[in-house]
Enzyme design. Structure first.
Site, short mmCIF file in Angstrom:
data_model
loop_
_atom_site.label_atom_id
_atom_site.label_comp_id
_atom_site.label_asym_id
_atom_site.label_seq_id
_atom_site.Cartn_x
_atom_site.Cartn_y
_atom_site.Cartn_z
N GLY A 13 2.51 16.39 28.07
CA GLY A 13 1.22 15.98 28.24
C GLY A 13 0.85 14.84 28.64
N SER A 14 1.53 14.32 29.98
CA SER A 14 0.85 13.06 30.63
C SER A 14 -0.42 13.25 31.15
CB SER A 14 1.98 12.54 31.30
OG SER A 14 2.27 13.21 32.48
N ASN A 15 -0.55 14.42 32.00
CA ASN A 15 -1.71 14.71 32.70
C ASN A 15 -2.97 14.94 31.72
OD1 ASN A 15 -1.77 14.96 35.60
ND2 ASN A 15 0.19 16.05 35.18
N ARG A 67 0.92 40.32 26.97
CA ARG A 67 0.36 39.09 27.46
C ARG A 67 -1.29 39.22 27.05
NH1 ARG A 67 0.84 36.95 33.59
NH2 ARG A 67 0.16 38.94 33.88
N MET A 92 2.85 26.13 31.41
CA MET A 92 3.61 26.98 32.04
C MET A 92 3.80 28.46 31.83
SD MET A 92 4.65 24.39 33.96
CE MET A 92 5.92 24.69 34.95
N ARG A 93 2.62 28.91 31.34
CA ARG A 93 2.33 30.52 31.42
C ARG A 93 1.62 30.95 32.34
NH1 ARG A 93 6.54 32.13 29.12
NH2 ARG A 93 5.53 34.03 28.85
N ILE A 94 1.65 32.18 32.85
CA ILE A 94 0.83 32.86 33.72
C ILE A 94 -0.27 33.53 33.14
CG2 ILE A 94 0.68 34.50 35.95
CD1 ILE A 94 3.20 33.69 36.78
N LEU A 95 -1.44 33.23 33.45
CA LEU A 95 -2.58 33.87 32.77
C LEU A 95 -3.04 35.15 33.59
CD1 LEU A 95 -4.65 30.58 31.88
CD2 LEU A 95 -3.39 32.07 30.31
N ASN A 109 -6.72 23.53 37.63
CA ASN A 109 -5.17 23.18 37.30
C ASN A 109 -4.73 22.14 38.25
OD1 ASN A 109 -2.59 23.95 36.55
ND2 ASN A 109 -2.26 24.98 38.61
N HIS A 111 -1.47 21.00 40.13
CA HIS A 111 0.02 21.58 40.72
C HIS A 111 0.68 20.56 41.54
CE1 HIS A 111 2.63 24.71 41.67
NE2 HIS A 111 2.53 24.12 42.95
N SER A 138 -2.05 18.81 44.11
CA SER A 138 -3.11 19.25 43.78
C SER A 138 -3.93 19.59 42.95
CB SER A 138 -3.05 20.62 45.03
OG SER A 138 -2.35 20.42 46.48
N ASP A 147 -1.78 29.80 41.83
CA ASP A 147 -1.90 28.40 42.51
C ASP A 147 -2.50 28.76 43.61
OD1 ASP A 147 -0.24 27.32 40.58
OD2 ASP A 147 1.42 27.76 41.54
C1 GAR Z 1 3.20 18.12 35.95
O1 GAR Z 1 3.99 17.69 36.95
C2 GAR Z 1 2.45 19.29 36.62
O2 GAR Z 1 1.63 19.09 37.77
C3 GAR Z 1 3.21 20.45 36.32
O3 GAR Z 1 3.93 20.16 35.18
C4 GAR Z 1 4.08 18.74 35.18
C5 GAR Z 1 3.42 18.69 33.54
O4 GAR Z 1 3.76 17.12 33.29
N1 GAR Z 1 2.40 21.64 36.43
C6 GAR Z 1 3.12 22.64 36.98
O5 GAR Z 1 4.23 22.91 37.55
C7 GAR Z 1 2.23 23.89 36.95
N2 GAR Z 1 2.68 24.98 37.56
P1 GAR Z 1 2.77 16.61 32.02
O6 GAR Z 1 3.00 17.63 30.94
O7 GAR Z 1 3.60 15.41 31.74
O8 GAR Z 1 1.46 16.73 32.39
#
Ligand code: GAR
Length: 198
Positions: A13-15, A67, A92-95, A109, A111, A138, A147
């Site tokens: 959850g850093s983003n 799903r 990390m789930r595909i919707l 999103n 990526h 991105s 993506d």
């Molecule tokens: C991030 O690097 C994000 O870009 C990536 O997962 C990480 C999550 O980190 N997302 C994907 O790969 C999506 N396909 P976070 O939980 O610390 O934000």
């Protein structure tokens, strides 16, 4: 009008936290209304709770391969929170196309690659293996193509000769935290697209 943002996570959850911190700015036209995780043990859930943000777990495992049932449960979680925008942040789930189309022009999103390169998983190692000199991240609108939605912002970082997937990921993550809030600010300030759902 301040937009209500739901942030979907699966892990650290850093983003999510970068978005939450940015939304504290007085002139930011959005606020975190809900953090949703498909993983009960996601560390990001604890971070969100410490920020007094409502959290919910919708565990995909409870729905097996169904799903649609998983997404209906997500829909029920979103409904009472009057959500305007969904930010996928390490979700990390595909919707499904059905879910995504209901939120079209209202879902972002982040990526960890310079799209259109390296859609999907393991992006950093793939960039290293390909001998790329530049990697990055991105922010894009989410469409039914994985993506593949319109890219709204990118940032690049150099790939160093001794990089591993982990060291490169850490350097890219710094840039993710910079560009995702920037895009959300602009996205939230646009006139709201009509709601199909939510
Ligand atoms: C991030 O690097 C994000 O870009 C990536 O997962 C990480 C999550 O980190 N997302 C994907 O790969 C999506 N396909 P976070 O939980 O610390 O934000």
């Amino acid at each position: 009008m301040t937009k209500n943002v739901a942030i979907f996570i699966s892990g650290g959850g850093s983003n999510m936290m970068a978005l939450v911190q940015a939304m504290k700015a007085p002139n930011f036209d959005a606020k975190p209304a809900l953090v949703l995780s498909n993983e009960r043990l996601a560390v990001g859930l604890t971070k969100a709770k410490l920020q007094d943000i409502p959290t919910v777990v919708v565990d995909h495992r409870q729905h097996g391969k169904n799903r649609m049932a998983f997404e209906e449960a997500i829909g029920r979680a979103l409904k009472p929170n009057d959500i305007d925008i969904i930010c996928l942040a390490g979700f990390m789930r595909i919707l499904s196309a059905g879910f995504i189309n209901n939120w079209r022009h209202r879902m972002l999103n982040i990526h960890p690659s310079l799209l259109p390169k390296y859609k999907g998983l393991d992006t950093h190692q793939r960039a290293i293996d390909a001998g790329d000199k530049i990697a990055g991240c991105s922010v894009h609108e989410v469409t039914a193509e994985l993506d593949g939605g319109p890219v709204l912002e990118q940032a690049s970082v150099p790939v160093r000769p001794n990089d591993t997937g982990a060291t490169l990921a850490a350097r890219v993550l710094v840039e993710e935290h910079r560009i995702y809030p920037k895009v959300l600010r602009t996205f939230a300030a646009r006139p709201a697209p009509s709601k199909l759902f939510g």
